[in-house]
Structures are given as structure tokens and as C-alpha cells.
Design an enzyme around this catalytic site. Structure first.
Site, PDB file in Angstrom:
ATOM      1  N   ASP A 107      42.444  44.283  37.455  1.00  0.00           N
ATOM      2  CA  ASP A 107      43.412  44.737  38.460  1.00  0.00           C
ATOM      3  C   ASP A 107      43.439  46.262  38.461  1.00  0.00           C
ATOM      4  OD1 ASP A 107      44.102  42.120  38.986  1.00  0.00           O
ATOM      5  OD2 ASP A 107      46.013  42.188  37.918  1.00  0.00           O
ATOM      6  N   MET A 108      43.868  46.840  39.591  1.00  0.00           N
ATOM      7  CA  MET A 108      43.990  48.307  39.635  1.00  0.00           C
ATOM      8  C   MET A 108      45.471  48.681  39.601  1.00  0.00           C
ATOM      9  SD  MET A 108      42.280  51.043  39.537  1.00  0.00           S
ATOM     10  CE  MET A 108      40.598  50.840  40.111  1.00  0.00           C
ATOM     11  N   ARG A 158      37.508  43.622  45.011  1.00  0.00           N
ATOM     12  CA  ARG A 158      38.648  43.097  45.770  1.00  0.00           C
ATOM     13  C   ARG A 158      39.325  44.259  46.509  1.00  0.00           C
ATOM     14  NH1 ARG A 158      43.175  42.030  41.787  1.00  0.00           N
ATOM     15  NH2 ARG A 158      41.981  40.199  41.195  1.00  0.00           N
ATOM     16  N   GLY A 162      47.291  48.069  48.445  1.00  0.00           N
ATOM     17  CA  GLY A 162      47.816  48.953  47.396  1.00  0.00           C
ATOM     18  C   GLY A 162      49.300  48.721  47.183  1.00  0.00           C
ATOM     19  N   ARG A 261      58.503  39.622  43.645  1.00  0.00           N
ATOM     20  CA  ARG A 261      58.176  38.741  44.782  1.00  0.00           C
ATOM     21  C   ARG A 261      59.427  38.529  45.645  1.00  0.00           C
ATOM     22  NH1 ARG A 261      54.094  39.682  42.811  1.00  0.00           N
ATOM     23  NH2 ARG A 261      54.265  41.134  44.517  1.00  0.00           N
TER      24      ARG A 261
HETATM   25  P1  FAD Z   1      51.388  43.079  54.040  1.00  0.00           P
HETATM   26  O1  FAD Z   1      50.820  44.337  54.597  1.00  0.00           O
HETATM   27  O2  FAD Z   1      52.481  43.172  53.030  1.00  0.00           O
HETATM   28  O3  FAD Z   1      51.902  42.184  55.229  1.00  0.00           O
HETATM   29  C1  FAD Z   1      51.099  41.980  56.401  1.00  0.00           C
HETATM   30  C2  FAD Z   1      51.361  40.594  56.955  1.00  0.00           C
HETATM   31  O4  FAD Z   1      50.896  39.596  56.023  1.00  0.00           O
HETATM   32  C3  FAD Z   1      52.815  40.262  57.182  1.00  0.00           C
HETATM   33  O5  FAD Z   1      53.293  40.773  58.401  1.00  0.00           O
HETATM   34  C4  FAD Z   1      52.772  38.738  57.138  1.00  0.00           C
HETATM   35  O6  FAD Z   1      52.279  38.229  58.353  1.00  0.00           O
HETATM   36  C5  FAD Z   1      51.771  38.458  56.040  1.00  0.00           C
HETATM   37  N1  FAD Z   1      52.431  38.375  54.732  1.00  0.00           N
HETATM   38  C6  FAD Z   1      52.421  39.291  53.743  1.00  0.00           C
HETATM   39  N2  FAD Z   1      53.147  38.867  52.683  1.00  0.00           N
HETATM   40  C7  FAD Z   1      53.647  37.662  53.016  1.00  0.00           C
HETATM   41  C8  FAD Z   1      54.498  36.727  52.361  1.00  0.00           C
HETATM   42  N3  FAD Z   1      54.987  36.968  51.129  1.00  0.00           N
HETATM   43  N4  FAD Z   1      54.815  35.579  53.001  1.00  0.00           N
HETATM   44  C9  FAD Z   1      54.329  35.330  54.241  1.00  0.00           C
HETATM   45  N5  FAD Z   1      53.527  36.185  54.936  1.00  0.00           N
HETATM   46  C10 FAD Z   1      53.189  37.331  54.322  1.00  0.00           C
HETATM   47  N6  FAD Z   1      47.712  45.660  44.489  1.00  0.00           N
HETATM   48  C11 FAD Z   1      47.313  46.636  43.646  1.00  0.00           C
HETATM   49  O7  FAD Z   1      47.702  47.800  43.812  1.00  0.00           O
HETATM   50  N7  FAD Z   1      46.465  46.360  42.590  1.00  0.00           N
HETATM   51  C12 FAD Z   1      45.953  45.106  42.396  1.00  0.00           C
HETATM   52  O8  FAD Z   1      45.179  44.897  41.444  1.00  0.00           O
HETATM   53  C13 FAD Z   1      46.332  44.078  43.305  1.00  0.00           C
HETATM   54  N8  FAD Z   1      45.831  42.827  43.174  1.00  0.00           N
HETATM   55  C14 FAD Z   1      46.127  41.891  44.126  1.00  0.00           C
HETATM   56  C15 FAD Z   1      45.514  40.638  44.059  1.00  0.00           C
HETATM   57  C16 FAD Z   1      45.730  39.709  45.060  1.00  0.00           C
HETATM   58  C17 FAD Z   1      45.036  38.363  44.992  1.00  0.00           C
HETATM   59  C18 FAD Z   1      46.599  40.016  46.154  1.00  0.00           C
HETATM   60  C19 FAD Z   1      46.852  39.023  47.267  1.00  0.00           C
HETATM   61  C20 FAD Z   1      47.239  41.239  46.202  1.00  0.00           C
HETATM   62  C21 FAD Z   1      47.026  42.177  45.206  1.00  0.00           C
HETATM   63  N9  FAD Z   1      47.648  43.428  45.238  1.00  0.00           N
HETATM   64  C22 FAD Z   1      47.249  44.400  44.353  1.00  0.00           C
HETATM   65  C23 FAD Z   1      48.795  43.677  46.158  1.00  0.00           C
HETATM   66  C24 FAD Z   1      48.381  44.372  47.456  1.00  0.00           C
HETATM   67  O9  FAD Z   1      48.052  45.722  47.197  1.00  0.00           O
HETATM   68  C25 FAD Z   1      49.528  44.349  48.496  1.00  0.00           C
HETATM   69  O10 FAD Z   1      50.623  45.057  47.995  1.00  0.00           O
HETATM   70  C26 FAD Z   1      50.008  42.971  48.879  1.00  0.00           C
HETATM   71  O11 FAD Z   1      48.958  42.041  48.954  1.00  0.00           O
HETATM   72  C27 FAD Z   1      50.710  43.015  50.265  1.00  0.00           C
HETATM   73  O12 FAD Z   1      49.789  43.351  51.278  1.00  0.00           O
HETATM   74  P2  FAD Z   1      49.186  42.253  52.279  1.00  0.00           P
HETATM   75  O13 FAD Z   1      47.892  42.759  52.778  1.00  0.00           O
HETATM   76  O14 FAD Z   1      49.130  40.928  51.604  1.00  0.00           O
HETATM   77  O15 FAD Z   1      50.228  42.108  53.472  1.00  0.00           O
END
Ligand code: FAD
Length: 279
Positions: A107-108, A158, A162, A261
Site C-alpha cells: 500500500d502507499m 494499483r 489518493g 469507512r
Molecule cells: P470517490 O472519488 O471517493 O467517489 C467517486 C464515486 O465512486 C462516487 O460518486 C460513487 O459513485 C462511487 N463511490 C465511492 N465510494 C463509494 C461508497 N463507499 N459507496 C458507494 N459508492 C461509492 N489510497 C491510498 O492513498 N493508498 C493506498 O494504498 C490505497 N489502497 C486502496 C486499495 C483499494 C482496493 C481501494 C479501492 C482504494 C485504495 N485507496 C488507497 C483509497 C483511494 O485512494 C481512494 O481514497 C478511495 O478509493 C476513494 O476513491 P474512489 O475512486 O473509490 O471514489
């Protein structure tokens, strides 16, 4: 014991619980990315113990013949204590995982950890011929250069938007800008990577753009989403022959993760409230 309201996001307190949860995911055609919850250890004992737990977990994954891998946080295995502690523990985990044929994600965390994390992954990716992957963050201005470096390293990458609140001198703050950069970086990956692209997002717009890029460039990819988030969409994608990996946290340090969450989304807070009041 984990209360039922946290079960949506966390697969139990023990490795056994995480393994049996992953077995049920596999039956739905979804693979598991198992993550032992824990971060920012300032004592070597805690960091070494979590590294040992991951080594035992990769053996459990292999014994159970699971479609599963692990994801490790640098500060969980000693980065706050020293770069060498992190490297030593990561080397031990990757060695054991490589022996068992289990993939390791790193993870970052925040921007102060990016260089040391990428250096370690580049070394280990080469040593294991690609059995290690790393997360990069679209909100950081440096990420195009990091992807260029990673394009020639064996292993997976991945792409996420962020999760850390970074200084504006080195990061994009506007959500629409981060989305635009995410799309540009995805396109770069589909064009320049032979394989190993992981789309770490729940965003329907990014997921359909990834599918479009896959059709255009033919490069394979996988989608990664969190346990408890858009699980219907995860199943639909898997039914549609997209490779889906679910990030599955477990362990006794579940409270902070659950709280994050719940805080990040109104619907999650309502879900928690309904569970507490029983409606
Ligand atoms: P967002 O930009 O938050 O939302 C965009 C759209 O996605 C929303 O409008 C909605 O339609 C949908 N959506 C988003 N969340 C939800 C929800 N809870 N329920 C329903 N719909 C939703 N970040 C790091 O900095 N370091 C890491 O190592 C890291 N690892 C990750 C590993 C995985 C498998 C995932 C999924 C995320 C990880 N992240 C990590 C977190 C990432 O950086 C984002 O903060 C997080 O995923 C939210 O961005 P998003 O692209 O999912 O959607």
C-alpha cells in the site's frame, strides 16, 4: 469480538476468519487481497509481529489454495522505526510469499514514504520477476514520473485517487482535477504497461473508462474495491468476466478502519446508525 455493524467492512479478528471469508468470495468468482489491520508502529516488536503474521498468512493462503494475495502497509512493518527495518521485514514477507506463490501488494502511505516504498518495490519486483505490486496515487503531482519508472519494472501497479491529505505544493486538491489526472494516468498505463494494471476505485466513471481503454488497447487489467463497498457492482463485474479483487481487512485493530469507512460517506454513517438502533 467484532460487533455485527463492523462485519460489513472487516472480515473478523483472526487470519482464520479472513481465510474463510476469502473462500466465500472465491465461490462468487472474486479474489481476495487480505490486509492485517495495523499501521505506524513505533516499536520493533509490533512491526516484526505483523511481518510474522503475514508470513503465516501466506502459508494459510497457499494451504487453502485460495485465489488471494496480501497487501501490506510500510509503516505497519517498521517504516516509522527506520528504512532498514521496513526493508528487512518486507524482504522476509516477499521471500515467504514468493516460495508459496502468493502475490504481495505494498500500500502507499503519505508522500514522505513514496521514495522508500517505490525503491523497495522496484528491487523486489525485479528479484521476484513481478511477484510484488505497489499502489500509486493520482492526487500526487509526481505520479506520472513514478509510473514511467514502474513501466519497466516487473509487477503490478494499483492506481488510486489518493487517501492522504497532502500539501498543495505537491498534490492536486480539487476533486475534478484528481479525476482528470486519474483518467490520464489510466490511459498511460493501458498504453505503456504490458499487463499488471489494477484499477483501485469504486467510481463507475473510472471503471467504465478502464473498460473502454481495455477494448482500445487490449491490455489486461483488474478491478480492486474494498470489502463492504459496492459489492453488487463487484459481483456484476465478475459475472461479466472482469477480474475483480476485493480488499479484505481483518484483525483486532478494526475500530479505526471502521470509523474511517463510516465517516467518509453519509450512507455508511446511516448504515451504522440503523444497525445501532435496530431499524
Ligand atoms: P470517490 O472519488 O471517493 O467517489 C467517486 C464515486 O465512486 C462516487 O460518486 C460513487 O459513485 C462511487 N463511490 C465511492 N465510494 C463509494 C461508497 N463507499 N459507496 C458507494 N459508492 C461509492 N489510497 C491510498 O492513498 N493508498 C493506498 O494504498 C490505497 N489502497 C486502496 C486499495 C483499494 C482496493 C481501494 C479501492 C482504494 C485504495 N485507496 C488507497 C483509497 C483511494 O485512494 C481512494 O481514497 C478511495 O478509493 C476513494 O476513491 P474512489 O475512486 O473509490 O471514489
Amino acid at each position: 469480538m467484532i460487533p455485527p455493524i463492523a462485519n460489513k467492512f472487516v472480515a473478523g479478528e483472526t487470519a482464520d476468519g479472513a481465510v474463510s471469508y476469502a473462500e466465500s468470495l472465491n465461490r462468487d468468482g472474486i479474489s481476495g487481497i487480505l490486509n492485517l489491520l495495523g499501521e505506524h508502529y513505533s516499536d520493533r516488536g509490533g512491526a516484526d509481529a505483523d511481518a510474522d503474521a503475514y508470513i503465516s498468512l501466506v502459508r494459510d493462503i497457499a494451504d487453502a489454495d485460495l485465489d488471494a494475495c496480501i497487501s501490506v502497509k510500510p509503516s505497519q512493518i517498521g517504516l516509522d522505526i527506520g528504512d532498514s527495518v521496513f526493508r528487512e521485514n518486507l524482504d522476509r514477507i516477499v521471500d515467504a510469499a514468493d516460495d508459496e506463490g502468493v502475490f504481495v501488494w505494498v500500500d502507499m502511505e503519505d508522500h514522505e514514504t513514496t521514495d522508500v516504498t517505490l525503491d523497495a518495490v522496484c528491487d523486489l519486483g525485479t528479484q521476484t520477476d513481478g511477484n510484488v505490486g505497489v499502489c500509486v496515487q493520482a492526487n500526487l503531482k509526481r505520479t506520472p514520473d513514478d509510473l514511467e519508472r514502474l513501466a519497466s519494472v516487473p509487477g503490478k501497479v494499483r492506481l488510486v485517487k489518493g487517501a492522504y491529505n497532502e500539501p498543495s505544493s505537491i498534490s492536486y486538491k480539487k476533486k475534478s482535477k484528481v479525476d482528470d489526472v486519474y483518467r490520464d494516468l489510466l490511459e498511460y498505463m493501458f498504453a505503456e504497461f504490458d499487463d499488471g494494471i489494477a484499477v483501485g476505485s469504486h467510481d463507475p466513471k473510472m471503471l467504465s473508462y478502464a473498460r473502454q481503454l481495455h477494448d482500445e488497447y487490449g491490455t489486461p487489467y483488474e478491478v480492486q474495491m474494498l470489502m463492504g463497498v459496492r459489492e453488487d457492482a463487484q459481483r456484476e463485474l465478475a459475472d461479466d468476466d472482469v477480474e475483480v479483487w476485493q480488499y479484505v481487512p481483518y484483525g483486532d485493530k478494526w475500530f479505526l478502519y471502521f470509523y474511517r469507512r463510516v465517516r467518509e460517506r453519509k450512507e455508511n454513517a446511516l448504515f451504522a446508525l440503523r444497525a445501532v438502533v435496530g431499524v
